[in-house]
Design an enzyme around this catalytic site. Structure first.
Site, short mmCIF file in Angstrom:
data_model
loop_
_atom_site.label_atom_id
_atom_site.label_comp_id
_atom_site.label_asym_id
_atom_site.label_seq_id
_atom_site.Cartn_x
_atom_site.Cartn_y
_atom_site.Cartn_z
N HIS A 103 5.00 5.49 -7.79
CA HIS A 103 6.07 4.84 -7.04
C HIS A 103 6.42 3.54 -7.77
O HIS A 103 6.04 2.44 -7.37
CB HIS A 103 5.61 4.56 -5.61
CG HIS A 103 6.63 3.82 -4.81
ND1 HIS A 103 7.85 4.34 -4.48
CD2 HIS A 103 6.61 2.57 -4.27
CE1 HIS A 103 8.54 3.45 -3.78
NE2 HIS A 103 7.81 2.37 -3.65
N ASP A 159 11.32 7.86 -2.12
CA ASP A 159 11.95 8.17 -3.41
C ASP A 159 12.61 9.56 -3.36
O ASP A 159 13.71 9.76 -3.88
CB ASP A 159 10.91 8.11 -4.53
CG ASP A 159 10.17 6.79 -4.54
OD1 ASP A 159 10.84 5.75 -4.69
OD2 ASP A 159 8.94 6.78 -4.36
N1 LIG Z 1 5.77 3.12 -0.78
C1 LIG Z 1 6.99 2.81 -0.43
O1 LIG Z 1 7.89 3.64 -0.49
C2 LIG Z 1 7.32 1.45 0.06
C3 LIG Z 1 6.36 0.48 0.13
N2 LIG Z 1 6.64 -0.76 0.61
C4 LIG Z 1 5.55 -1.72 0.66
O2 LIG Z 1 5.05 -1.76 1.99
C5 LIG Z 1 4.41 -3.02 2.19
C6 LIG Z 1 4.85 -3.63 3.52
O3 LIG Z 1 6.23 -3.85 3.51
P1 LIG Z 1 6.92 -4.65 4.70
O4 LIG Z 1 6.46 -4.16 6.01
O5 LIG Z 1 8.37 -4.67 4.43
O6 LIG Z 1 6.34 -6.09 4.39
P2 LIG Z 1 6.19 -7.35 5.32
O7 LIG Z 1 6.05 -8.52 4.42
O8 LIG Z 1 7.18 -7.37 6.39
O9 LIG Z 1 4.79 -7.07 6.01
C7 LIG Z 1 3.68 -6.90 5.26
C8 LIG Z 1 2.48 -7.17 6.10
O10 LIG Z 1 1.37 -7.06 5.25
C9 LIG Z 1 0.34 -7.83 5.77
N3 LIG Z 1 -0.52 -8.37 4.75
C10 LIG Z 1 -1.76 -7.90 4.50
N4 LIG Z 1 -2.33 -8.62 3.56
C11 LIG Z 1 -1.48 -9.58 3.19
C12 LIG Z 1 -1.54 -10.64 2.26
N5 LIG Z 1 -2.60 -10.83 1.48
N6 LIG Z 1 -0.46 -11.43 2.16
C13 LIG Z 1 0.61 -11.25 2.89
N7 LIG Z 1 0.73 -10.24 3.79
C14 LIG Z 1 -0.32 -9.42 3.94
C15 LIG Z 1 1.00 -8.91 6.60
O11 LIG Z 1 0.51 -8.78 7.87
P3 LIG Z 1 -0.78 -9.52 8.39
O12 LIG Z 1 -0.51 -10.96 8.34
O13 LIG Z 1 -0.87 -8.97 9.73
O14 LIG Z 1 -1.90 -9.10 7.50
C16 LIG Z 1 2.47 -8.55 6.66
O15 LIG Z 1 2.95 -8.53 7.97
C17 LIG Z 1 4.75 -3.87 0.97
O16 LIG Z 1 3.66 -3.83 0.08
C18 LIG Z 1 5.93 -3.15 0.36
O17 LIG Z 1 6.04 -3.39 -1.00
C19 LIG Z 1 7.87 -1.07 1.07
C20 LIG Z 1 8.88 -0.15 1.02
C21 LIG Z 1 8.69 1.17 0.47
O1 LIG Z 2 9.70 -2.65 -4.07
C1 LIG Z 2 9.34 -2.84 -2.94
O2 LIG Z 2 8.65 -3.80 -2.57
C2 LIG Z 2 9.71 -1.85 -1.91
C3 LIG Z 2 9.58 -0.46 -2.41
O3 LIG Z 2 8.56 -0.03 -2.87
C4 LIG Z 2 10.77 0.38 -2.35
O4 LIG Z 2 11.77 0.01 -1.75
O5 LIG Z 2 10.72 1.47 -2.93
#
Ligand SMILES: NC(=O)C1=CN([C@@H]2O[C@H](COP(=O)(O)OP(=O)(O)OC[C@H]3O[C@@H](n4cnc5c(N)ncnc54)[C@H](OP(=O)(O)O)[C@@H]3O)[C@@H](O)[C@H]2O)C=CC1
Ligand SMILES: O=C([O-])CC(=O)C(=O)O
Length: 440
Positions: A280, A252
């Protein structure tokens, strides 16, 4: 002398595995302090060493003989390998290896992050690392793929790679825990449901960290909703200082810097001191009152207050959502970059007069923000992994009222996960506008 047992690629017998031959080979050599190779050799020499390996042993590399004895002074055996001695000199100045655990390691963000960690651009060119990657049964093959790509990248600083599905194994001795794995949001999903499902993950991982991680582990929670997930995590890890837990709001901050730079017509390195206050989520407050452009208050450079209060603020708050609409999935590369920025800010002394944003536990904050939540605030670091809050910030009515809204939201989220923080029965009374960035 047997120094390493080769585990063939793709061979996994336990839930957590040292991944493949390259890494077990390298780490075994470190412990043996062999003269001829204390780190993976430069590309040209690597295959030479590999080829002298039998199925069970690592043997001394074949000595390279010079054709013309006049060209090289007399040498004997391994002492001819001057490049290896140089490598030993280089590794002597390296720091002790640090262990970094990453959850959600087969996801989109992790497509980028481990490679940045392994390259040295995060912890520095003298910091060897061990990477421990957490996945699940459904992602274990993909995780193996990540490990294979890491292997093929020949990063000298990457000394070990483990993959696994049990946080109690993957978080063992972790000095950094980057908690990315969380269920993505789906259309029509209730916010409370999301908090509950992902909250469970962070309660479990908090317990695991509490049991097996380094006592001073630094935890960066990325998985959404990251502030309240970080709160759940720290509440389940009472033996780790609450101060060590962060919710990622650096993305952000970076987004806000970009928008200010665009408006002012300057390159974004001229924008500094941008605080993201609060959650966030769409209630986050990108602070233009204290931010600077070319060292001047933003309001002296951008005189359009209406733009700052409305367009700018909303643009930053909703950037994640707009990106999801374009991409069809949430920010991954820029998130990985912002995780790198967040770590770097903690391991590098903050230059005088500057600060960075991170979501941290409120416990005696000087701003009058409610205690016992995870709130993004301005911080500085001495570069030791720790941080202090910045006191020299000013507030006006606009900033105060916006901060209050985000605070109310986080307090409501906290009540909603009381069953996961050990604080009684959950009551979900979330305000209507608590959608996460990107929630559609
Ligand atoms: N704070 C920030 O600024 C940001 C936060 N995010 C957040 O980061 C997280 C990951 O994003 P991203 O890598 O793009 O997501 P993806 O969907 O690509 O990967 C997420 C991983 O989370 C794991 N996971 C764990 N528990 C679960 C569940 N219950 N159901 C499904 N998947 C699960 C999965 O791996 P496995 O199967 O190995 O468990 C999956 O590979 C999200 O929550 C997203 O919203 C994203 C962008 C910015
Ligand atoms: O909204 C989402 O899942 C990803 C996120 O947090 C962002 O891009 O800031």
């Amino acid at each position: 002398m047997a120094v390493a047992e080769f585990i063939p690629s793709s061979s996994f017998t336990k839930k957590t595995n040292v991944y493949s031959s390259q890494f077990s080979y390298v780490s075994a050599q470190i412990s043996q302090k062999r003269r001829f190779s204390l780190r993976p050799l430069p590309r040209t020499h690597y295959s030479q060493i590999c080829c002298s390996v039998t199925s069970k042993e690592v043997q001394a590399p074949t000595v390279v003989q010079t054709d013309d004895p006049k060209k090289k002074p007399e040498c004997y055996g391994v002492f001819c390998l001057t490049y290896d001695l140089k490598a030993e000199e280089e590794t002597k100045s390296w720091k002790k290896m640090t262990t970094v655990s990453v959850s959600g390691a087969a996801g989109m963000i992790a497509n980028h992050l481990p490679f940045k960690l392994a390259s040295g651009e995060v912890f520095g060119p003298d910091q060897p690392i061990a990477l421990r990657l957490l996945g699940s049964e459904r992602s274990i093959l993909a995780l193996e793929g990540v490990a294979m790509e890491l292997e093929d990248s020949l990063y000298p600083l990457l000394r070990e790679v483990n993959i696994g599905t049990d946080p109690y194994e993957v978080f063992q001795d972790a000095e950094w825990a980057l908690l990315i794995g969380a269920k993505p949001r789906g259309p029509g999903m209730e916010r409370a449901g999301l908090l509950d499902i992902n909250g469970q993950i962070f309660a479990e991982q908090g317990k695991a960290l509490n049991d097996v991680a380094s006592r001073n582990v630094k935890v960066i929670v990325v998985g959404n909703p990251c502030n309240t997930n970080a709160l759940i995590c720290l509440k389940n890890a009472p033996n780790i200082p609450a101060k060590n837990f962060h919710a990622l709001t650096r993305l952000d901050e970076n987004r806000a810097k970009c928008q200010l730079a665009l408006k002012a017509g300057v390159f974004y390195d001229k924008v500094s001191n941008v605080t993201i206050w609060g959650n966030h989520s769409t209630t986050q407050v990108p602070d233009f009152l204290n931010a600077k452009i070319n060292g001047l208050p933003v309001k002296e450079v951008i005189k359009d207050t209406k733009w700052l209060e409305e367009e700018f603020t909303e643009k930053v708050q909703k950037r994640g959502g707009v990106l999801i609409q374009k991409w069809g999935r949430s920010s991954a590369a820029s998130t990985a970059v912002s995780i790198v920025d967040a770590i770097r800010s903690l391991v590098t002394p903050t230059p005088e007069g500057y600060w960075f944003s991170t979501g941290v536990y409120t416990n005696g904050n000087p701003y009058g923000i409610a205690e016992d939540i995870v709130f993004s605030m301005p911080c500085r670091s001495k570069g030791d992994g720790d941080y202090e809050l910045v006191k020299e910030v000013i507030f006006d009515d606009y900033l105060r009222s916006r901060i209050k809204k985000s605070e109310d939201e986080l307090l409501a989220e906290k009540r909603c996960v009381a069953h996961l923080t050990g604080e009684g029965i959950a009551v979900c009374d979330l305000p209507g506008d608590t959608m996460l960035p990107g929630e559609m």
